[in-house]
Design an enzyme around this catalytic site. Structure first.
Site, PDB file in Angstrom:
ATOM      1  N   GLU A  27     -16.446  45.614-141.855  1.00 49.81           N
ATOM      2  CA  GLU A  27     -15.659  46.104-142.982  1.00 49.81           C
ATOM      3  C   GLU A  27     -15.792  47.616-143.084  1.00 49.81           C
ATOM      4  O   GLU A  27     -16.784  48.205-142.655  1.00 49.81           O
ATOM      5  CB  GLU A  27     -16.152  45.447-144.277  1.00 49.81           C
ATOM      6  CG  GLU A  27     -15.328  45.784-145.506  1.00 49.81           C
ATOM      7  CD  GLU A  27     -15.685  44.929-146.712  1.00 49.81           C
ATOM      8  OE1 GLU A  27     -15.001  45.048-147.744  1.00 49.81           O
ATOM      9  OE2 GLU A  27     -16.642  44.133-146.622  1.00 49.81           O
ATOM     10  N   ASN A 174      -8.531  38.003-149.313  1.00 45.00           N
ATOM     11  CA  ASN A 174      -9.988  37.854-149.289  1.00 45.00           C
ATOM     12  C   ASN A 174     -10.500  37.721-150.709  1.00 45.00           C
ATOM     13  O   ASN A 174     -10.166  38.533-151.577  1.00 45.00           O
ATOM     14  CB  ASN A 174     -10.634  39.081-148.639  1.00 45.00           C
ATOM     15  CG  ASN A 174     -12.137  39.114-148.851  1.00 45.00           C
ATOM     16  OD1 ASN A 174     -12.888  38.400-148.193  1.00 45.00           O
ATOM     17  ND2 ASN A 174     -12.593  39.919-149.816  1.00 45.00           N
ATOM     18  N   GLU A 175     -11.290  36.677-150.930  1.00 46.63           N
ATOM     19  CA  GLU A 175     -11.914  36.468-152.238  1.00 46.63           C
ATOM     20  C   GLU A 175     -10.920  36.696-153.372  1.00 46.63           C
ATOM     21  O   GLU A 175     -11.158  37.486-154.296  1.00 46.63           O
ATOM     22  CB  GLU A 175     -13.156  37.366-152.398  1.00 46.63           C
ATOM     23  CG  GLU A 175     -14.273  36.986-151.440  1.00 46.63           C
ATOM     24  CD  GLU A 175     -15.585  37.717-151.689  1.00 46.63           C
ATOM     25  OE1 GLU A 175     -15.652  38.541-152.626  1.00 46.63           O
ATOM     26  OE2 GLU A 175     -16.548  37.469-150.946  1.00 46.63           O
ATOM     27  N   TYR A 250     -23.736  33.606-149.486  1.00 45.97           N
ATOM     28  CA  TYR A 250     -24.821  34.495-149.086  1.00 45.97           C
ATOM     29  C   TYR A 250     -26.167  33.882-149.467  1.00 45.97           C
ATOM     30  O   TYR A 250     -26.279  33.149-150.450  1.00 45.97           O
ATOM     31  CB  TYR A 250     -24.662  35.870-149.741  1.00 45.97           C
ATOM     32  CG  TYR A 250     -23.543  36.691-149.143  1.00 45.97           C
ATOM     33  CD1 TYR A 250     -23.773  37.481-148.023  1.00 45.97           C
ATOM     34  CD2 TYR A 250     -22.264  36.656-149.679  1.00 45.97           C
ATOM     35  CE1 TYR A 250     -22.752  38.234-147.452  1.00 45.97           C
ATOM     36  CE2 TYR A 250     -21.234  37.404-149.115  1.00 45.97           C
ATOM     37  CZ  TYR A 250     -21.489  38.182-148.007  1.00 45.97           C
ATOM     38  OH  TYR A 250     -20.480  38.914-147.439  1.00 45.97           O
ATOM     39  N   GLU A 306     -17.827  34.798-144.287  1.00 46.24           N
ATOM     40  CA  GLU A 306     -18.879  35.699-144.775  1.00 46.24           C
ATOM     41  C   GLU A 306     -20.126  34.871-145.049  1.00 46.24           C
ATOM     42  O   GLU A 306     -20.091  33.960-145.878  1.00 46.24           O
ATOM     43  CB  GLU A 306     -18.459  36.460-146.033  1.00 46.24           C
ATOM     44  CG  GLU A 306     -17.398  37.518-145.784  1.00 46.24           C
ATOM     45  CD  GLU A 306     -17.138  38.400-146.999  1.00 46.24           C
ATOM     46  OE1 GLU A 306     -18.068  38.597-147.814  1.00 46.24           O
ATOM     47  OE2 GLU A 306     -16.002  38.893-147.129  1.00 46.24           O
ATOM     48  N   GLN A 355     -23.053  41.933-141.971  1.00 43.64           N
ATOM     49  CA  GLN A 355     -21.968  42.380-141.113  1.00 43.64           C
ATOM     50  C   GLN A 355     -22.534  42.873-139.795  1.00 43.64           C
ATOM     51  O   GLN A 355     -23.749  42.811-139.593  1.00 43.64           O
ATOM     52  CB  GLN A 355     -21.166  43.465-141.803  1.00 43.64           C
ATOM     53  CG  GLN A 355     -20.433  42.981-143.043  1.00 43.64           C
ATOM     54  CD  GLN A 355     -19.561  44.067-143.686  1.00 43.64           C
ATOM     55  OE1 GLN A 355     -19.336  45.147-143.153  1.00 43.64           O
ATOM     56  NE2 GLN A 355     -19.091  43.786-144.876  1.00 43.64           N
TER      57      GLN A 355
END
Length: 507
Positions: A27, A174-175, A250, A306, A355
């Site tokens: 990103e 995204n999201e 996460y 992610e 990432q």
């Protein structure tokens, strides 16, 4: 000493483990792109067209299968036409999500495609739904993938690229439940249908459209998306507007507001982290169960684009750059995740660690002062597991006996394992999450015999151990000679806080 047994039927194949489960994510965030991948053509560092070559070389050694770009949250404020054409005339922009810094758009579509070609990786482009338009994304697909003649083809050719690229993977936002627009599931699902309709297949370039999906265990969001492409109880899917849907998760050791240090943590923090890491099994199971109700043939893939650990940033660094160190703890989070991914290979099509360079659970760290490049412990897990790419999974039936720890009000099984076979070679991955105790492990191999095994071990004296420019191999794999053949398979003692791979030919 704790004991565990893993029964593996070598003659009963499971689903293929897609190489895309080992995908990556880059990103426009902190020093991932600028100062990571991109140094500019005038840099004294070896580069090709401004792309840093030692980073490329390190990632090529992982056989990196795909790279997601330009975000993340950044994707929904990125307008692709600002990043094409002569660099000196590209408009500048402010990255409002990550540090509120100004970007010059020198790394854009052509640079990203050049990076993917250098890496030998498939591009995964995430389009802008949050602040963009249907036309904008449709024209980006046309610009990249259409041959012949059209307005976007002429623009691409004017910018120096005659032939179209092949770009299969496209993210539709995204999201959208958060930074991508703060939408309701129903509204986001309608937009996913609309945008997917205008993301056309040009020529023989067939798109794999990935709808912006759920956060963590929001199974209602997944159900809302699945209702757009199928009907409950139908034998076949009437129309697939998208071919995949995403989920993000996460790993933390505590609450979001107090993530803790990447390197200064105790044993309790470590065990809470491992319990959190293993929760991805429950989350993937939940989303898969919902998807199975609407898609019995599993034509739609689940995409965990992610995942990884998220700690407080390193002291003295920009809070918006999400730069964190990477210890043996992070490596064991990764090894555990991959065992779970392999278990879900029938539905899980892709996963992208967050990432790749200098951000969150990175593969590579580059020092801004010395230009040194450091391979993280997580990098080594990816490298040691390369043999699972596109391999046939083998079910592992694990009996952990007393190999477990009590963490709060839950039990943590401290042994994790997965196995696969490809080209006549078996690869077994083993993790001991116990911080202090080794485990006596028996591999009960059935249905075939194997030849001489070779093993590699990743561990360190301390779980917070990590690699730096001054100590680049503090956590690095080494040969392991403790695997012994038995009448029924293999036996070994797996050290505490360690990851081990065993490779053996089928006899």
């Amino acid at each position: 000493m704790p004991e565990a047994t893993a029964v593996i039927n070598l003659d009963i194949p499971g689903p293929t483990i897609s190489r895309h489960l080992y995908g990556h994510f880059a990103e426009h965030l902190g020093r991932c792109i600028y100062g990571g991948f991109w140094v500019g053509e005038d840099s004294p560092l070896p580069n090709e067209g401004g792309i840093r070559l030692d980073v490329v070389e390190a990632l090529r050694a992982l056989d990196i299968p795909n790279l997601r770009w330009p975000g993340g949250c950044f994707a929904d404020e990125y307008h692709w036409q600002d990043g094409v054409g002569p660099r000196e005339t590209r408009p500048r922009m402010v990255n409002t999500h990550w540090g509120n810094v100004e970007e010059n758009n020198h790394f854009g579509t052509h640079e990203f495609m050049a990076l993917c070609e250098l890496l030998g990786a498939e591009p995964y482009i995430n389009g802008n739904v949050g602040s963009g338009t249907v036309r904008e994304m449709s024209e980006w697909v046309e610009y990249l993938t259409r041959d012949g003649d059209s307005p976007m083809v002429r623009l691409r050719k004017a910018n120096g690229r005659e032939e179209p690229w092949r770009v299969k993977y496209w993210g539709i936002g995204n999201e959208t439940w958060g930074c991508g627009g703060n939408m309701r599931a129903e509204y986001s699902a309608d937009l996913a249908r609309q945008y997917a309709t205008y993301c056309r297949d040009h020529g023989d370039n067939k798109l794999y459209r990935i709808a912006s999906g759920a956060s963590d265990d929001d199974y209602k969001w997944t159900e809302t998306l699945m209702q757009q492409i199928s009907c409950f109880g139908c034998e076949a899917t009437p129309k697939n507007f998208f071919q995949g849907l995403s989920v993000h998760h996460y790993t933390l050791s505590g609450p979001w507001e107090a993530k803790g240090s990447a390197t200064a943590f105790g044993t309790d923090d470590y065990y809470r982290t491992m319990l959190s890491a293993k929760d991805i099994d429950r989350i993937l199971t939940g989303h898969s169960t919902v998807m199975d109700l609407y898609d019995r043939g599993r034509t739609v893939g689940l995409v965990l684009d992610e995942w990884g650990t998220w700690w407080d940033v390193e002291p003295g660094t920009n809070p918006g750059f999400l730069y964190q160190q990477n210890t043996l703890r992070d490596a064991l989070v990764a090894s555990t995740h991959f065992d779970i991914f392999h278990k879900h290979a029938a539905r899980l099509h892709m996963a992208n660690i967050a990432q790749t360079v200098n951000v969150l659970q990175a593969m590579v760290l580059t020092d801004p002062d010395t230009d040194a490049l450091v391979l993280t412990p997580t990098y080594h897990v990816f490298e040691m597991n390369k043999g699972h790419h596109d391999a046939t999974s083998l079910a592992v039936h694990l009996r952990t006996d007393n190999a477990r720890r009590r963490v709060g009000d839950a039990d943590l099984d401290t042994v994790s394992a997965s196995a696969s076979v490809k080209d006549g070679t078996v690869l077994i991955s083993l993790t001991n999450l116990d911080a202090e105790e080794p485990v006596d492990l028996t591999l009960d191999l059935r249905g075939a015999t194997i030849g001489e095994p070779e093993a590699r071990l990743l561990t360190a004296d301390r779980i917070p151990a990590h690699n730096t420019p001054q100590a680049p191999a503090a956590v690095a794999p080494r040969a392991f000679d403790g695997v012994k053949s038995t009448g029924q398979g293999l036996a070994l003692t797996l050290p505490p806080h360690s990851f081990l791979t065993v490779r053996a030919p089928l006899a």
